[in-house]
Design an enzyme around this catalytic site. Sequence first.
Site, mmCIF file in Angstrom:
data_model
loop_
_atom_site.group_PDB
_atom_site.id
_atom_site.type_symbol
_atom_site.label_atom_id
_atom_site.label_comp_id
_atom_site.label_asym_id
_atom_site.label_seq_id
_atom_site.Cartn_x
_atom_site.Cartn_y
_atom_site.Cartn_z
ATOM 1 N N ASP A 263 0.869 -1.171 0.000
ATOM 2 C CA ASP A 263 0.000 0.000 0.000
ATOM 3 C C ASP A 263 0.913 1.230 0.000
ATOM 4 O O ASP A 263 2.141 1.124 0.134
ATOM 5 C CB ASP A 263 -0.967 -0.005 1.190
HETATM 6 C C1 BGC Z 1 -5.014 3.312 0.154
HETATM 7 C C2 BGC Z 1 -5.273 2.237 -0.902
HETATM 8 C C3 BGC Z 1 -5.149 2.815 -2.280
HETATM 9 C C4 BGC Z 1 -3.778 3.446 -2.433
HETATM 10 C C5 BGC Z 1 -3.499 3.996 -3.805
HETATM 11 C C6 BGC Z 1 -3.761 4.100 -0.134
HETATM 12 O O1 BGC Z 1 -3.678 5.229 0.685
HETATM 13 O O2 BGC Z 1 -4.916 2.691 1.415
HETATM 14 O O3 BGC Z 1 -6.529 1.666 -0.679
HETATM 15 O O4 BGC Z 1 -5.353 1.814 -3.232
HETATM 16 O O5 BGC Z 1 -3.662 4.501 -1.478
HETATM 17 O O6 BGC Z 1 -4.193 5.150 -4.064
#
Ligand code: BGC
Length: 740
Positions: A263
């Site tokens: 993530d």
């Molecule tokens: C979130 C994810 C997301 C990623 C990319 C993160 O802050 O937890 O769910 O896919 O950002 O945008």
Amino acid sequence: MDTAPLRQLLDEMTIDEKIGQLVQLSGDCFGGGDIATGPAAKIGVTQEDIDRCGSVLNVLGADEIHRIQDAYLAKSRLHIPLLFMADVIYGYQTCYPSPIGLGCTWDPEMIEGDYQVVAEEAHADGCMVTFSPAVDVVRDARWGRVVEMPGGEDPYLGSRFAEAMVKGFQQGLDEGQGVASCVKHFAGYGAAEGGREYNTVDMSERRFRQDYLPPYKAAIDADAKMVMTSFNTVDEVPATANRWLMHDVLREEWGFDGPLITDYAAILELMNHGVAADKDEASKLALDATVDIDMKTDCYAHSLKRLVEKGRISEQQIDEACWRVLSLKNELGLFEDPYRGCTTSDAARAIMCTPEKLSSARACADEAMVLLRNEGQVLPLAKEGGRLALVGPYADSKEIVGMWAIHADRSHSCTVKEAFDAVLGEGAYVYAKGCDVLGPEEYGTLGEFARFAGGGEPAEDQEALIAEAVSACADADTVVLCLGEHPLQSGEAGARTKLRLPAQQQELVRRLHDLGKRTICVLFAGRPLVLTDILPYADALLMAWWPGTAGGEAVADILFGDANPSGRLTMSFPATEGQLPLYYAQFPTGRPAGKNHTGRFVTGYLDAPNFGLYPFGYGLSYHTSALSDLTLDREVLHPGEELHASITLENEGPVAGTDVVQLYLHDCTGSVTRPIKELKGFERVTTESGERREVSFTITEEMLRFWRRDMTFGSEPGRFDVYVGLDSQRVLSASFELEA
Ligand code: BGC
């Protein structure tokens, strides 16, 4: 291409080129915008890193994809195309209800079809991988990301939606259609202690496997092409550095061999977690855990080569990670067509928000809404003859599409007021705003992020707005109030301790009710709210969630009876925040409250009930139904056999409608204590008024398996209770014996 030339390509790559494939950067690095969600704006990557990186985060639009891909390939020695990944969560330009609402349809077949639509639109605009579905099981409504979870508190329901969404997204993937699905956030993110965002997750391995892992596993079994790690710890090891979770469970046990991405900036955060002293250490931990792609940090870009040179990781580990990335690019056909079928933004526009897509979004929103209360059958409303008022901050707002609807084309969405105009005619009812969603103080808690959600700053004087609405409604007999949370009060970093409607919204309901109006509250929110305070003042409560592009029309469909509500809750609604976490699949205790245990020394609270306001599986319709005659076709079940539980459902009128008949099981005695009820099956059944229908479920020994005392997975002989109901509380019961 075939495997052999792909292998050859890998052999030709320098170590720098291989490491580049493991780095994901966002659009700002390519001269575009950065609509990503995390905090890392300046991450210290060089132009060389950008020219070598393997994938791009959150850039969409066919023209933009062509521009970035062309410039990149022109500089690239081996012409390995970039892979474009983005958050396409519950719609692209046509938006469906947010996942918490999608789940309330209990209709995974429909959702699979709807996600094909989402994929078609996203694909046309260049999306190759979507960071969806999120399938974290969540039992604490304080956590903001409950809005993203289709399965709510339940692993079985979550599994059904996980597979439906993955299949929907990936339909036609081999023929160049659809988008690859990256299931997230692996794993256990929804169990953050206290519901506090990014917080520690700690539980027994049994609980983790039994209740939290199944939806991810279902996504893998449905062939999800990618997995994203979660921000949290699991057994005190951050998921992104957790080799047991990523390697032993995901890859070895479950056989997942696709790319594993972090993530947002999660490798860098290993230092904050206190398990790595520097970026080298953090990168080593993640790569050792078989994490392939570093999202938006310079950790892999700048540390991996040094780690190889020092012998702390092997080049083979890099080869394996790079191979997984190349294999996905190859599977998606990027070596043949680096744009994957996307041509121009104009061409893409032609397939967006077509009438068929908009009507599927409307049908879905109709099914997602949950009618919680309908005292005196105030709903449905008559289209003629009533004196109606429409009031509230969401009555004439397009913000009801919700916060993750990044690409929604709002020109196609209509507000509740516009939908009322279409049904009743302009001027046939009274309208007043009533108040803002948040008062100035609460608005302040959203911080600078607030500007991303429309609606603007609230007025200082909320009382003036309320007074205006009260006088506007003087002649009305029925008031429809469109109320709810701010879109930014749920979602990532949207954890809250107070889950009630903002004070001025509550005041508005009370004041209108005190005037003797019938008050119908339509609630827009991303989580279960605590509705105890407004209950005495609301004749009807309709939970609309964030209903998507067709949300306005869908609210009108339900309120005026053109659709009969069939949504059922996927999370228990608490009576008070102090009950959280709250879920129906509780374990028995030594002193359960009940007929043999009363008084003070029982499981419970002194000042609140054990049960929430509305249970899992609950929802009303405009018809009522009754269940009777639960029968089992055998008293004893052996492995390999089938037991059939059948029940009669009767639609007692006055209209046709759909019920969700739910099957729960309970293992009465086990080597470990077993939940008092676990959902094991459900069926949506549509009946005419007065119709009786037999519904039957098949029960097999496989459905009775669990993680036993010795941590083997299997069933244990003994007695099992069978419950069938229209929610998790109102059930009929029977029982059978399992024999070895
Ligand atoms: C979130 C994810 C997301 C990623 C990319 C993160 O802050 O937890 O769910 O896919 O950002 O945008």
